[in-house]
Motif scaffolding. Structure first.
Motif, PDB file in Angstrom:
ATOM      1  N   LEU A 129      11.294  19.277  -1.506  1.00  0.00           N
ATOM      2  CA  LEU A 129      11.203  17.817  -1.596  1.00  0.00           C
ATOM      3  C   LEU A 129      12.105  17.313  -2.716  1.00  0.00           C
ATOM      4  O   LEU A 129      12.249  17.972  -3.745  1.00  0.00           O
ATOM      5  N   HIS A 130      12.693  16.143  -2.499  1.00  0.00           N
ATOM      6  CA  HIS A 130      13.540  15.516  -3.503  1.00  0.00           C
ATOM      7  C   HIS A 130      13.022  14.105  -3.749  1.00  0.00           C
ATOM      8  O   HIS A 130      13.321  13.180  -2.978  1.00  0.00           O
ATOM      9  N   PRO A 131      12.244  13.898  -4.836  1.00  0.00           N
ATOM     10  CA  PRO A 131      11.717  12.564  -5.109  1.00  0.00           C
ATOM     11  C   PRO A 131      12.777  11.644  -5.701  1.00  0.00           C
ATOM     12  O   PRO A 131      13.751  12.097  -6.311  1.00  0.00           O
ATOM     13  N   GLY A 132      12.562  10.353  -5.509  1.00  0.00           N
ATOM     14  CA  GLY A 132      13.450   9.353  -6.083  1.00  0.00           C
ATOM     15  C   GLY A 132      13.030   9.016  -7.496  1.00  0.00           C
ATOM     16  O   GLY A 132      12.172   9.672  -8.101  1.00  0.00           O
ATOM     17  N   ASP A 133      13.618   7.959  -8.061  1.00  0.00           N
ATOM     18  CA  ASP A 133      13.312   7.541  -9.430  1.00  0.00           C
ATOM     19  C   ASP A 133      11.862   7.089  -9.578  1.00  0.00           C
ATOM     20  O   ASP A 133      11.289   7.182 -10.660  1.00  0.00           O
ATOM     21  N   THR A 177       0.846  -1.192   0.000  1.00  0.00           N
ATOM     22  CA  THR A 177       0.000   0.000   0.000  1.00  0.00           C
ATOM     23  C   THR A 177       0.882   1.242   0.000  1.00  0.00           C
ATOM     24  O   THR A 177       1.877   1.320   0.730  1.00  0.00           O
ATOM     25  N   ALA A 178       0.498   2.198  -0.802  1.00  0.00           N
ATOM     26  CA  ALA A 178       1.284   3.430  -0.917  1.00  0.00           C
ATOM     27  C   ALA A 178       0.959   4.369   0.236  1.00  0.00           C
ATOM     28  O   ALA A 178      -0.197   4.515   0.618  1.00  0.00           O
ATOM     29  N   ARG A 179       1.989   4.971   0.785  1.00  0.00           N
ATOM     30  CA  ARG A 179       1.817   5.980   1.832  1.00  0.00           C
ATOM     31  C   ARG A 179       1.777   7.356   1.200  1.00  0.00           C
ATOM     32  O   ARG A 179       2.379   7.587   0.159  1.00  0.00           O
ATOM     33  N   GLU A 180       1.109   8.278   1.863  1.00  0.00           N
ATOM     34  CA  GLU A 180       1.025   9.636   1.361  1.00  0.00           C
ATOM     35  C   GLU A 180       2.396  10.302   1.424  1.00  0.00           C
ATOM     36  O   GLU A 180       3.098  10.212   2.424  1.00  0.00           O
ATOM     37  N   ASN A 181       2.770  10.965   0.336  1.00  0.00           N
ATOM     38  CA  ASN A 181       4.032  11.703   0.291  1.00  0.00           C
ATOM     39  C   ASN A 181       3.971  12.915   1.204  1.00  0.00           C
ATOM     40  O   ASN A 181       2.894  13.455   1.465  1.00  0.00           O
ATOM     41  N   LEU A 182       5.125  13.342   1.676  1.00  0.00           N
ATOM     42  CA  LEU A 182       5.206  14.616   2.372  1.00  0.00           C
ATOM     43  C   LEU A 182       4.892  15.726   1.383  1.00  0.00           C
ATOM     44  O   LEU A 182       5.159  15.599   0.188  1.00  0.00           O
ATOM     45  N   SER A 189      16.505  12.412   5.341  1.00  0.00           N
ATOM     46  CA  SER A 189      15.725  11.339   4.724  1.00  0.00           C
ATOM     47  C   SER A 189      14.347  11.315   5.366  1.00  0.00           C
ATOM     48  O   SER A 189      14.197  11.671   6.533  1.00  0.00           O
ATOM     49  N   ILE A 190      13.335  10.870   4.627  1.00  0.00           N
ATOM     50  CA  ILE A 190      11.992  10.847   5.207  1.00  0.00           C
ATOM     51  C   ILE A 190      11.884   9.823   6.331  1.00  0.00           C
ATOM     52  O   ILE A 190      10.956   9.886   7.124  1.00  0.00           O
ATOM     53  N   ALA A 191      12.848   8.912   6.431  1.00  0.00           N
ATOM     54  CA  ALA A 191      12.857   7.960   7.548  1.00  0.00           C
ATOM     55  C   ALA A 191      13.143   8.676   8.866  1.00  0.00           C
ATOM     56  O   ALA A 191      12.816   8.176   9.934  1.00  0.00           O
ATOM     57  N   LYS A 192      13.764   9.855   8.811  1.00  0.00           N
ATOM     58  CA  LYS A 192      14.080  10.634  10.010  1.00  0.00           C
ATOM     59  C   LYS A 192      13.075  11.749  10.261  1.00  0.00           C
ATOM     60  O   LYS A 192      13.289  12.591  11.121  1.00  0.00           O
ATOM     61  N   LEU A 193      11.984  11.782   9.499  1.00  0.00           N
ATOM     62  CA  LEU A 193      10.959  12.808   9.659  1.00  0.00           C
ATOM     63  C   LEU A 193       9.627  12.164  10.008  1.00  0.00           C
ATOM     64  O   LEU A 193       9.242  11.176   9.393  1.00  0.00           O
ATOM     65  N   CYS A 194       8.935  12.737  10.968  1.00  0.00           N
ATOM     66  CA  CYS A 194       7.619  12.255  11.383  1.00  0.00           C
ATOM     67  C   CYS A 194       6.607  13.362  11.146  1.00  0.00           C
ATOM     68  O   CYS A 194       6.641  14.392  11.832  1.00  0.00           O
ATOM     69  N   LYS A 195       5.726  13.157  10.184  1.00  0.00           N
ATOM     70  CA  LYS A 195       4.716  14.165   9.886  1.00  0.00           C
ATOM     71  C   LYS A 195       3.687  14.160  11.009  1.00  0.00           C
ATOM     72  O   LYS A 195       3.221  13.110  11.440  1.00  0.00           O
ATOM     73  N   LEU A 196       3.358  15.360  11.479  1.00  0.00           N
ATOM     74  CA  LEU A 196       2.311  15.447  12.495  1.00  0.00           C
ATOM     75  C   LEU A 196       0.981  15.118  11.843  1.00  0.00           C
ATOM     76  O   LEU A 196       0.683  15.572  10.741  1.00  0.00           O
TER      77      LEU A 196
END
Length: 187
Positions: A150-154, A119-124, A173-180
Motif C-alpha cells: 500500500l502507498h498512502p498519500g499525505d 464520511t471516511a471509507r475503510e482503507n484497503l 490507483s484505488i479508483a481502479k480497484l474494487c474490494k470484494l
C-alpha cells in the motif's frame, strides 16, 4: 423473501431490454443468449474462496450451482461490425458482448459504492482480494488480485496499491480497484 435473486433478475431484464433493442430472436436463439447471460451473472466473484493469501480464486454463484467456476471459450469480438452486417450467430454474440460490457461495468460500480466525502471509507488492507478494473476484459473474465503493498498519500489514506495478479504484480490507483465485500483480514 428472495430480494437478492429478484434484484439479479431485475438487473438481467433491465440490461437485456437495452441490448436487444428491436431484435427478434427465435426461441432457440433467445435460449442461447440467455444461457450465456446466465453464465455471465453466475461468474461474478463474491468473496475469497480460502484464507490463503497466495490464493486469488474467488467464490462465485457458480460454485453453489455446479461446484466450480464458469469459463468460456475465447470468441471474436463483433462489437465493431455494423449490426446490419451480422449473421444470426454474430447477432447473438453481439447481444451477449453488449450485455457483458454494460452489466460488468455496473456491477463494479456497485462494488465500489461511493460515499459522501464527509464520511471516511475503510482503507484497503494488505492481502485483500480485489477486482482490477480494466477496459476490454472478455466475457466471464474478471481480473483478480491480492493487495501486497500500500502507498498512502499525505493524508494517511491509501491512494495506490500494488496488486499481485496471475499475470504478475501491477500498480494501480484505488479508483481502479474494487474490494470484494466479504474479504477477510489476514495477519
Amino acid at each position: 423473501m428472495g430480494g437478492l435473486w429478484e434484484a439479479g433478475v431485475k438487473s438481467c431484464k433491465y440490461y437485456l431490454r437495452r441490448v436487444m433493442g428491436n431484435a427478434l430472436f427465435t426461441f432457440e436463439e433467445l435460449t442461447i443468449a440467455l444461457s450465456q447471460i446466465e453464465a455471465c451473472l453466475n461468474s461474478r466473484p463474491l468473496s475469497s474462496m480460502s484464507t490463503d493469501p497466495m490464493d486469488i480464486q474467488p467464490l462465485t454463484p457458480a460454485h453453489f450451482l455446479i461446484g466450480e467456476s464458469l469459463t468460456s471459450l475465447p470468441d471474436v469480438s463483433v462489437m465493431d461490425i455494423p449490426i446490419n452486417r451480422l449473421d444470426r450467430w454474430q447477432m447473438i454474440q453481439r447481444t451477449f458482448q453488449d450485455f457483458w460490457k454494460r452489466w460488468a461495468a455496473e456491477y463494479l460500480n456497485n462494488l465500489q459504492g461511493r460515499s459522501k466525502w464527509q464520511t471516511a471509507r475503510e482503507n484497503l488492507q494488505i492481502n485483500d482480494l480485489v477486482i482490477v478494473r480494466e477496459e476490454n476484459i472478455p466475457p466471464l473474465g474478471w481480473k483478480l488480485g491480492r493487495v501486497i503493498e500500500l502507498h498512502p498519500g499525505d493524508d494517511g489514506r491509501v491512494q495506490v496499491a500494488i496488486v499481485r495478479t496471475s499475470g504478475g504484480n501491477i500498480k494501480r490507483s484505488i479508483a481502479k480497484l474494487c474490494k470484494l465485500s466479504i474479504s477477510s483480514d489476514y495477519d
